[in-house]
Design a protein around this motif. Structure first.
Motif, PDB file in Angstrom:
ATOM      1  N   THR A 194      43.691  40.241  38.883  1.00  0.00           N
ATOM      2  CA  THR A 194      44.076  39.522  39.811  1.00  0.00           C
ATOM      3  C   THR A 194      42.662  38.002  39.593  1.00  0.00           C
ATOM      4  O   THR A 194      43.535  37.363  39.966  1.00  0.00           O
ATOM      5  CB  THR A 194      43.624  39.960  41.269  1.00  0.00           C
ATOM      6  OG1 THR A 194      45.490  41.409  41.484  1.00  0.00           O
ATOM      7  CG2 THR A 194      44.811  38.755  42.353  1.00  0.00           C
ATOM      8  N   ALA A 195      41.247  38.745  40.512  1.00  0.00           N
ATOM      9  CA  ALA A 195      40.540  37.709  39.771  1.00  0.00           C
ATOM     10  C   ALA A 195      40.535  37.119  38.697  1.00  0.00           C
ATOM     11  O   ALA A 195      40.209  35.474  38.829  1.00  0.00           O
ATOM     12  CB  ALA A 195      39.213  38.279  40.103  1.00  0.00           C
TER      13      ALA A 195
ATOM     14  N   ARG B 281      42.426  46.755  38.950  1.00  0.00           N
ATOM     15  CA  ARG B 281      43.312  45.934  39.492  1.00  0.00           C
ATOM     16  C   ARG B 281      42.911  44.285  39.173  1.00  0.00           C
ATOM     17  O   ARG B 281      43.306  43.263  40.406  1.00  0.00           O
ATOM     18  CB  ARG B 281      44.274  46.467  40.370  1.00  0.00           C
ATOM     19  CG  ARG B 281      45.271  47.632  40.145  1.00  0.00           C
ATOM     20  CD  ARG B 281      46.316  47.823  41.370  1.00  0.00           C
ATOM     21  NE  ARG B 281      45.851  47.695  41.648  1.00  0.00           N
ATOM     22  CZ  ARG B 281      45.642  49.379  42.517  1.00  0.00           C
ATOM     23  NH1 ARG B 281      45.987  50.443  41.618  1.00  0.00           N
ATOM     24  NH2 ARG B 281      45.262  49.682  43.907  1.00  0.00           N
ATOM     25  N   ARG B 282      42.299  45.036  40.811  1.00  0.00           N
ATOM     26  CA  ARG B 282      41.349  43.179  41.390  1.00  0.00           C
ATOM     27  C   ARG B 282      40.968  42.557  40.366  1.00  0.00           C
ATOM     28  O   ARG B 282      40.328  41.558  40.550  1.00  0.00           O
ATOM     29  CB  ARG B 282      40.467  44.036  42.918  1.00  0.00           C
ATOM     30  CG  ARG B 282      40.317  45.019  43.335  1.00  0.00           C
ATOM     31  CD  ARG B 282      41.977  44.800  43.443  1.00  0.00           C
ATOM     32  NE  ARG B 282      42.017  42.926  44.132  1.00  0.00           N
ATOM     33  CZ  ARG B 282      43.523  42.584  44.984  1.00  0.00           C
ATOM     34  NH1 ARG B 282      44.656  43.016  44.663  1.00  0.00           N
ATOM     35  NH2 ARG B 282      43.082  41.163  45.345  1.00  0.00           N
TER      36      ARG B 282
ATOM     37  N   SER C 142      43.168  36.314  36.777  1.00  0.00           N
ATOM     38  CA  SER C 142      44.573  35.431  36.964  1.00  0.00           C
ATOM     39  C   SER C 142      44.202  34.332  37.834  1.00  0.00           C
ATOM     40  O   SER C 142      44.554  33.379  37.530  1.00  0.00           O
ATOM     41  CB  SER C 142      45.603  36.178  37.053  1.00  0.00           C
ATOM     42  OG  SER C 142      45.747  37.192  36.289  1.00  0.00           O
ATOM     43  N   THR C 143      43.425  34.347  39.000  1.00  0.00           N
ATOM     44  CA  THR C 143      43.473  33.730  39.889  1.00  0.00           C
ATOM     45  C   THR C 143      42.555  32.706  38.688  1.00  0.00           C
ATOM     46  O   THR C 143      42.725  30.756  39.196  1.00  0.00           O
ATOM     47  CB  THR C 143      42.385  33.789  41.066  1.00  0.00           C
ATOM     48  OG1 THR C 143      43.328  35.018  41.650  1.00  0.00           O
ATOM     49  CG2 THR C 143      42.585  33.249  41.722  1.00  0.00           C
TER      50      THR C 143
ATOM     51  N   ASP D  74      36.608  43.039  47.363  1.00  0.00           N
ATOM     52  CA  ASP D  74      37.314  44.172  47.393  1.00  0.00           C
ATOM     53  C   ASP D  74      37.112  45.431  46.722  1.00  0.00           C
ATOM     54  O   ASP D  74      37.047  45.998  47.282  1.00  0.00           O
ATOM     55  CB  ASP D  74      38.622  43.067  45.902  1.00  0.00           C
ATOM     56  CG  ASP D  74      39.680  42.025  47.011  1.00  0.00           C
ATOM     57  OD1 ASP D  74      39.413  42.323  48.131  1.00  0.00           O
ATOM     58  OD2 ASP D  74      40.326  41.371  45.871  1.00  0.00           O
TER      59      ASP D  74
END
Length: 344
Positions: free
Chosen positions: A34-35, A30-31, A37-38, A332
């Motif tokens: 997210t990274a 998940r993290r 995507s950012t 994270d």
């Protein structure tokens, strides 16, 4: 690593599917997503930001340069292409779009590459020193709250934390490089090495280390104050927890209670802050590099802003953003490794 091998011992529990990913792996995925995507958002933002800026981009690029008409025509044709086509070409290599740096007349990555290691050397050394000393100060101050050491250390760190980096750097430069009164100038005024010294030899390494004493000390002192205050607050919060009283009731010595129970739990906020700051401190090193005349990414950013050198600024913006995203991802993952509660 416990985060990635978080297989529960009761895996044979009824209703549990054997092929299901562990919470640690799901948290890491998940993290990471997210990274990513950012980072994709930042790349797209970086592409559109420098295309909606006011003014003629060709005029900015050619200002102060002797550019022939054919090259100007080729640049204008490139910018007149459909936006989606420009985007695909940009995504092939976001750090270099085939446009050279205005000031250095070289591909932007050829300009950035040699400037990376001085900044990493400066920031990396300062971060290690600030983390070790700051955490030690915070542990000792918080464990004996109100004592003489706590009073002195807290007041000193508050003073250090309130000082602007560039001001403290200039004071260090004047006192220890130029010399004041009976204090002689010991360290070099600026630069990362003495001209003519081979930095790939052991003598060159010592020369670089000697030149880094003042800038690393300046940067480390500012950040160790922050880490010390955070660590002290975390230790004070942990000392009021019931599990420490239980550990003492079992007969553990005070030193072992602190090292085995209080410190591991109190480290979580500080370690998170260290990794988060690691991304931002690259930008914070701009002032230190400028004061001590170090040819790193900070001084290169100042040069690019004075132009303005738009292609170079665009690449630096993307590099700094990627550094912050990577540091956040490491923070994270470390947090999930140290505290299993966040994996759920």
């Amino acid at each position: 690593m416990a985060l990635l091998t978080d297989a529960p011992s009761h895996s044979a529990a009824p209703g549990r599917r054997s092929g299901r990913l562990s919470p640690g792996v799901r948290y890491a995925l998940r993290r990471t997503l997210t990274a990513i995507s950012t980072l994709v958002f930042v790349v797209l933002f970086n592409f559109f930001l420098f295309r909606v800026m006011p003014g003629d981009p060709i005029g900015l690029y050619t200002r102060g340069r002797n550019v022939d008409a054919d090259q100007i025509r080729a640049l204008r044709e490139a910018l007149d292409k459909p936006l989606i086509q420009q985007l695909f070409e940009y995504l092939k290599n976001p750090f270099s779009q085939g446009v050279d740096s205005v000031k250095y007349s070289q591909p932007v990555w050829d300009v950035i590459g040699p400037r990376v290691w001085p900044t990493l050397l400066l920031v990396g050394s300062a971060t290690v020193i600030a983390t070790v000393v700051g955490v030690w100060l915070g542990i000792r101050s918080g464990w004996r709250r109100g004592g003489r050491f706590d009073t002195v250390a807290t007041n000193v760190t508050l003073v250090l934390y309130s000082m602007p980096e560039f001001w403290f750097g200039m004071i260090m430069l004047i006192v220890f490089a130029v010399g004041v009164g009976p204090i002689p100038g010991i360290f070099p005024i600026g630069g990362l090495s003495t001209p003519g010294v081979d930095t790939s030899s052991p003598a060159g390494w010592l020369d670089v280390a000697f030149h880094l004493v003042l800038p690393v000390t300046t940067l480390a002192v500012i950040y160790l104050a922050e880490y010390s205050l955070i660590m002290r607050a975390s230790i004070i919060e942990e000392t009021s927890q019931d599990y420490l009283q239980t550990a003492r009731a079992k007969g553990l010595m005070d030193k072992r209670v602190r090292q085995r129970h209080a410190v591991p739990n109190a480290l979580l906020p500080t370690m998170t802050l260290v990794f988060l700051n690691l991304g931002f401190v690259v930008g914070g090193a701009i002032t230190i590099e400028y004061v001590f005349s170090i040819d790193g990414l900070g001084s290169l950013t100042v040069d690019a802003l004075q132009g303005p050198d738009v292609p170079l600024l665009q690449a630096l913006f993307l590099l700094f953003s990627a550094a912050v995203i990577f540091a956040n991802l490491v923070a994270d993952l470390m947090y999930g490794l140290l505290d299993p509660r966040v994996r759920t």
